[in-house]
Design a protein around this motif. Structure first.
Motif, PDB file in Angstrom:
ATOM      1  N   ILE A  27       0.846  -1.200   0.000  1.00  0.00           N
ATOM      2  CA  ILE A  27       0.000   0.000   0.000  1.00  0.00           C
ATOM      3  C   ILE A  27       0.878   1.245   0.000  1.00  0.00           C
ATOM      4  CG2 ILE A  27      -1.566   1.365   1.452  1.00  0.00           C
ATOM      5  CD1 ILE A  27      -3.018  -1.225   2.141  1.00  0.00           C
ATOM      6  N   GLU A  28       1.899   1.209   0.856  1.00  0.00           N
ATOM      7  CA  GLU A  28       2.788   2.364   0.959  1.00  0.00           C
ATOM      8  C   GLU A  28       3.471   2.656  -0.385  1.00  0.00           C
ATOM      9  OE1 GLU A  28       5.317   2.259   4.449  1.00  0.00           O
ATOM     10  OE2 GLU A  28       6.684   3.694   3.499  1.00  0.00           O
ATOM     11  N   GLN A  29       3.986   1.590  -1.015  1.00  0.00           N
ATOM     12  CA  GLN A  29       4.661   1.744  -2.313  1.00  0.00           C
ATOM     13  C   GLN A  29       3.725   2.346  -3.359  1.00  0.00           C
ATOM     14  OE1 GLN A  29       5.956  -2.186  -3.301  1.00  0.00           O
ATOM     15  NE2 GLN A  29       7.721  -2.110  -1.897  1.00  0.00           N
ATOM     16  N   HIS A  30       2.545   1.750  -3.493  1.00  0.00           N
ATOM     17  CA  HIS A  30       1.617   2.191  -4.536  1.00  0.00           C
ATOM     18  C   HIS A  30       1.017   3.558  -4.247  1.00  0.00           C
ATOM     19  CE1 HIS A  30       1.780  -1.322  -7.033  1.00  0.00           C
ATOM     20  NE2 HIS A  30       1.561  -2.121  -6.002  1.00  0.00           N
ATOM     21  N   LEU A  31       0.849   3.856  -2.942  1.00  0.00           N
ATOM     22  CA  LEU A  31       0.269   5.140  -2.557  1.00  0.00           C
ATOM     23  C   LEU A  31       1.175   6.288  -2.998  1.00  0.00           C
ATOM     24  CD1 LEU A  31      -2.290   6.168  -1.179  1.00  0.00           C
ATOM     25  CD2 LEU A  31      -1.108   6.016   1.016  1.00  0.00           C
ATOM     26  N   ARG A  32       2.495   6.022  -3.014  1.00  0.00           N
ATOM     27  CA  ARG A  32       3.453   7.064  -3.414  1.00  0.00           C
ATOM     28  C   ARG A  32       3.168   7.597  -4.814  1.00  0.00           C
ATOM     29  NH1 ARG A  32       6.778   8.088   0.428  1.00  0.00           N
ATOM     30  NH2 ARG A  32       7.244   6.418   1.901  1.00  0.00           N
ATOM     31  N   ASP A  33       2.680   6.740  -5.689  1.00  0.00           N
ATOM     32  CA  ASP A  33       2.435   7.162  -7.073  1.00  0.00           C
ATOM     33  C   ASP A  33       0.957   7.401  -7.363  1.00  0.00           C
ATOM     34  OD1 ASP A  33       5.187   6.712  -7.605  1.00  0.00           O
ATOM     35  OD2 ASP A  33       4.765   4.558  -7.773  1.00  0.00           O
ATOM     36  N   ALA A  34       0.126   7.203  -6.341  1.00  0.00           N
ATOM     37  CA  ALA A  34      -1.322   7.232  -6.579  1.00  0.00           C
ATOM     38  C   ALA A  34      -1.808   8.578  -7.118  1.00  0.00           C
ATOM     39  CB  ALA A  34      -2.077   6.870  -5.306  1.00  0.00           C
ATOM     40  N   LEU A  35      -1.295   9.662  -6.535  1.00  0.00           N
ATOM     41  CA  LEU A  35      -1.724  10.997  -6.985  1.00  0.00           C
ATOM     42  C   LEU A  35      -1.308  11.243  -8.422  1.00  0.00           C
ATOM     43  CD1 LEU A  35      -1.161  13.548  -4.068  1.00  0.00           C
ATOM     44  CD2 LEU A  35      -3.278  13.097  -5.318  1.00  0.00           C
ATOM     45  N   GLU A  36      -0.017  10.955  -8.669  1.00  0.00           N
ATOM     46  CA  GLU A  36       0.537  11.178 -10.001  1.00  0.00           C
ATOM     47  C   GLU A  36      -0.202  10.358 -11.060  1.00  0.00           C
ATOM     48  OE1 GLU A  36       4.988  10.787 -11.651  1.00  0.00           O
ATOM     49  OE2 GLU A  36       4.817  11.122  -9.478  1.00  0.00           O
ATOM     50  N   ASN A  37      -0.600   9.131 -10.701  1.00  0.00           N
ATOM     51  CA  ASN A  37      -1.284   8.253 -11.653  1.00  0.00           C
ATOM     52  C   ASN A  37      -2.797   8.448 -11.684  1.00  0.00           C
ATOM     53  OD1 ASN A  37       1.222   7.181 -12.174  1.00  0.00           O
ATOM     54  ND2 ASN A  37       0.929   5.350 -10.896  1.00  0.00           N
ATOM     55  N   ASN A  38      -3.259   9.513 -11.045  1.00  0.00           N
ATOM     56  CA  ASN A  38      -4.708   9.814 -11.018  1.00  0.00           C
ATOM     57  C   ASN A  38      -5.557   8.662 -10.470  1.00  0.00           C
ATOM     58  OD1 ASN A  38      -4.522  12.423 -12.183  1.00  0.00           O
ATOM     59  ND2 ASN A  38      -4.137  11.438 -14.172  1.00  0.00           N
ATOM     60  N   GLU A  39      -5.033   8.001  -9.450  1.00  0.00           N
ATOM     61  CA  GLU A  39      -5.778   6.861  -8.888  1.00  0.00           C
ATOM     62  C   GLU A  39      -6.716   7.288  -7.759  1.00  0.00           C
ATOM     63  OE1 GLU A  39      -2.121   3.734  -9.778  1.00  0.00           O
ATOM     64  OE2 GLU A  39      -2.727   4.121  -7.716  1.00  0.00           O
ATOM     65  N   LYS A  65      -8.347   3.634  -6.265  1.00  0.00           N
ATOM     66  CA  LYS A  65      -8.404   2.430  -7.073  1.00  0.00           C
ATOM     67  C   LYS A  65      -7.044   2.224  -7.726  1.00  0.00           C
ATOM     68  CE  LYS A  65     -12.434   0.527  -9.267  1.00  0.00           C
ATOM     69  NZ  LYS A  65     -13.657   1.059  -9.874  1.00  0.00           N
ATOM     70  N   ASN A  66      -6.396   1.120  -7.364  1.00  0.00           N
ATOM     71  CA  ASN A  66      -5.067   0.808  -7.884  1.00  0.00           C
ATOM     72  C   ASN A  66      -5.129  -0.458  -8.731  1.00  0.00           C
ATOM     73  OD1 ASN A  66      -2.451  -1.046  -7.159  1.00  0.00           O
ATOM     74  ND2 ASN A  66      -1.885   1.105  -7.479  1.00  0.00           N
ATOM     75  N   GLU A  67      -4.320  -0.469  -9.773  1.00  0.00           N
ATOM     76  CA  GLU A  67      -4.358  -1.596 -10.712  1.00  0.00           C
ATOM     77  C   GLU A  67      -4.101  -2.938 -10.018  1.00  0.00           C
ATOM     78  OE1 GLU A  67      -1.747  -2.027 -14.505  1.00  0.00           O
ATOM     79  OE2 GLU A  67      -3.175  -0.367 -14.804  1.00  0.00           O
ATOM     80  N   GLU A  68      -3.067  -2.958  -9.164  1.00  0.00           N
ATOM     81  CA  GLU A  68      -2.703  -4.227  -8.515  1.00  0.00           C
ATOM     82  C   GLU A  68      -3.570  -4.512  -7.285  1.00  0.00           C
ATOM     83  OE1 GLU A  68       1.472  -4.608  -7.477  1.00  0.00           O
ATOM     84  OE2 GLU A  68       0.974  -6.340  -6.212  1.00  0.00           O
ATOM     85  N   LEU A  69      -3.833  -3.485  -6.492  1.00  0.00           N
ATOM     86  CA  LEU A  69      -4.522  -3.688  -5.213  1.00  0.00           C
ATOM     87  C   LEU A  69      -6.043  -3.604  -5.324  1.00  0.00           C
ATOM     88  CD1 LEU A  69      -2.143  -1.474  -3.050  1.00  0.00           C
ATOM     89  CD2 LEU A  69      -2.242  -3.970  -3.008  1.00  0.00           C
ATOM     90  N   GLY A  70      -6.524  -3.085  -6.427  1.00  0.00           N
ATOM     91  CA  GLY A  70      -7.971  -2.882  -6.549  1.00  0.00           C
ATOM     92  C   GLY A  70      -8.399  -1.672  -5.736  1.00  0.00           C
ATOM     93  N   SER A  71      -9.646  -1.674  -5.263  1.00  0.00           N
ATOM     94  CA  SER A  71     -10.110  -0.568  -4.420  1.00  0.00           C
ATOM     95  C   SER A  71      -9.613  -0.756  -2.999  1.00  0.00           C
ATOM     96  CB  SER A  71     -11.634  -0.519  -4.413  1.00  0.00           C
ATOM     97  OG  SER A  71     -12.104  -0.115  -5.671  1.00  0.00           O
ATOM     98  N   VAL A  72      -8.966   0.266  -2.465  1.00  0.00           N
ATOM     99  CA  VAL A  72      -8.487   0.217  -1.085  1.00  0.00           C
ATOM    100  C   VAL A  72      -9.281   1.234  -0.276  1.00  0.00           C
ATOM    101  CG1 VAL A  72      -6.467   0.345   0.417  1.00  0.00           C
ATOM    102  CG2 VAL A  72      -6.180  -0.320  -1.984  1.00  0.00           C
ATOM    103  N   SER A  73      -9.796   0.796   0.857  1.00  0.00           N
ATOM    104  CA  SER A  73     -10.629   1.665   1.698  1.00  0.00           C
ATOM    105  C   SER A  73      -9.769   2.721   2.397  1.00  0.00           C
ATOM    106  CB  SER A  73     -11.352   0.813   2.735  1.00  0.00           C
ATOM    107  OG  SER A  73     -11.726   1.607   3.831  1.00  0.00           O
ATOM    108  N   PRO A  74     -10.322   3.943   2.540  1.00  0.00           N
ATOM    109  CA  PRO A  74      -9.586   4.966   3.301  1.00  0.00           C
ATOM    110  C   PRO A  74      -9.352   4.522   4.745  1.00  0.00           C
ATOM    111  CG  PRO A  74     -11.817   5.707   2.822  1.00  0.00           C
ATOM    112  CD  PRO A  74     -11.595   4.464   2.032  1.00  0.00           C
ATOM    113  N   ALA A  75     -10.258   3.687   5.268  1.00  0.00           N
ATOM    114  CA  ALA A  75     -10.068   3.170   6.622  1.00  0.00           C
ATOM    115  C   ALA A  75      -8.730   2.437   6.710  1.00  0.00           C
ATOM    116  CB  ALA A  75     -11.212   2.239   6.989  1.00  0.00           C
ATOM    117  N   GLU A  76      -8.265   1.913   5.567  1.00  0.00           N
ATOM    118  CA  GLU A  76      -6.988   1.198   5.554  1.00  0.00           C
ATOM    119  C   GLU A  76      -5.819   2.107   5.160  1.00  0.00           C
ATOM    120  OE1 GLU A  76      -6.848  -2.261   3.001  1.00  0.00           O
ATOM    121  OE2 GLU A  76      -5.164  -3.107   4.126  1.00  0.00           O
TER     122      GLU A  76
END
Ligand code: C2E
Ligand code: MG
Ligand code: MG
Ligand code: MG
Length: 281
Positions: A27-39, A65-76
């Motif tokens: 989550i941490e890894q993918h979150l780093r690029d989430a904004l840039e990738n418009n996720e 919504k991430n390609e690998e992780l799918g939808s991740v809840s803000p609670a997480e």
């Protein structure tokens, strides 16, 4: 499975713990690029103004919504964003998008609708927090009076005075402050007494007790009465059932939010929802 022993404490690392740690790292890894990738994007959940018998506005809720992780809840992912400081750019994104949305609603003629935005303690303690949020809101030419910030009781005690100072500045401008998830913290009454707030959002856990637990029900109506006495608005969160709605309405809550009235939805759907509810009145 492996074990580690330290000073009389036995810790057994199970498969589950490795999996949890792995997911957190992912989550941490993918979150780093989430904004840039418009996720990241926002959903909006309508709030109903009980007394005025109309929609009050919406709470913005971030979605990922991430390609690998799918939808991740803000609670997480919000807690991970907070620990890694990624909540700062994410929080700014949420504020920008919230301003755009409420601006659009106002331009459609729904001038008195408001938007409620979750603010993490990690954002509040930034030295330039006030400056940043005022700049963003002004840039979008949104009236301060249509903005409400939701803060939680997890504000660190050592930065309490500084936080109060900041909230006072925001309130002078017309921004409303809501205390979110009320009743889930440890020192709720102290916070209620010390924080400059306009609104109290009663946590869903209290609402769940309506018609289920008489003691808790009395407690809930006492909280609502107290809110009246100190002249703050009371919002009931997580109202799912008619009986729950009737209870908070009979006990004079000001607003209600929950699946009973409306679920969180896309901006487009909210606009449809608002159009329909205006027509029905
Ligand atoms: P919250 O601020 O207390 O938001 C209310 C949560 O309750 C939302 O969950 C909403 O979808 C859910 N909810 C609303 N009505 C009902 C109902 O009738 N029944 C049930 N079971 N649930 C209901 P969500 O969207 O998953 O968000 C969870 C939490 O994540 C939020 O709790 C908030 O603490 C945090 N969060 C969400 N968006 C943001 C954001 O943009 N910034 C920050 N800092 N935190 C956010
Ligand atoms: Mg909230
Ligand atoms: Mg809440
Ligand atoms: Mg919360």
């Amino acid at each position: 499975k492996s074990k580690s022993v330290s000073k009389g404490t036995l810790t057994i690392f199970t498969e589950q713990m490795f999996e949890d740690l792995n997911r957190r790292k992912k989550i941490e890894q993918h979150l780093r690029d989430a904004l840039e990738n418009n996720e990241l994007y926002l959903n909006f959940q309508p709030q109903y103004n009980i007394k005025e018998n109309k929609v009050w506005g919406v709470e913005s809720l971030v979605r990922w919504k991430n390609e690998e992780l799918g939808s991740v809840s803000p609670a997480e992912f919000i807690s991970i964003a907070e620990e890694t400081q990624m909540i700062i750019p994410i929080g700014n994104f949420v504020l920008e998008e919230s301003c755009k949305f409420i601006k659009a609603l106002h331009e459609m003629g729904y001038n008195d609708l408001c938007i409620s935005i979750n603010i993490s303690p990690a954002q509040l303690v930034q030295v330039d927090f006030v400056e940043t949020v005022l700049r963003i809101i002004e840039k979008h030419q949104v009236s301060f009076h249509s903005i409400e910030f939701e803060i939680t009781e997890s504000i660190m005690l050592d930065s309490f005075d500084m936080v109060i100072e900041k909230l006072d500045i925001l309130r002078e401008r017309g921004i409303k402050i809501a205390l979110d998830d009320f009743g889930t913290g440890y020192s709720s009454l102290t916070y209620l007494r010390l924080l400059p707030i306009n609104t109290l959002k009663i946590d869903k856990s209290f609402i769940n007790d309506i018609n289920m637990n008489f003691n808790e029900e009395s407690f809930l109506s006492a909280i609502i009465d107290m809110g009246k006495l100190i002249q703050i608005e009371i919002v009931a969160e997580g109202v799912e059932l008619l009986e729950q709605y009737n209870f908070v309405s009979n006990n004079l809550c000001d607003r209600v939010q929950g699946y009973y009235y409306a679920k969180p939805m896309t901006g487009e759907d909210v606009i449809e929802f608002i159009k329909k509810s205006q027509r029905n009145i």
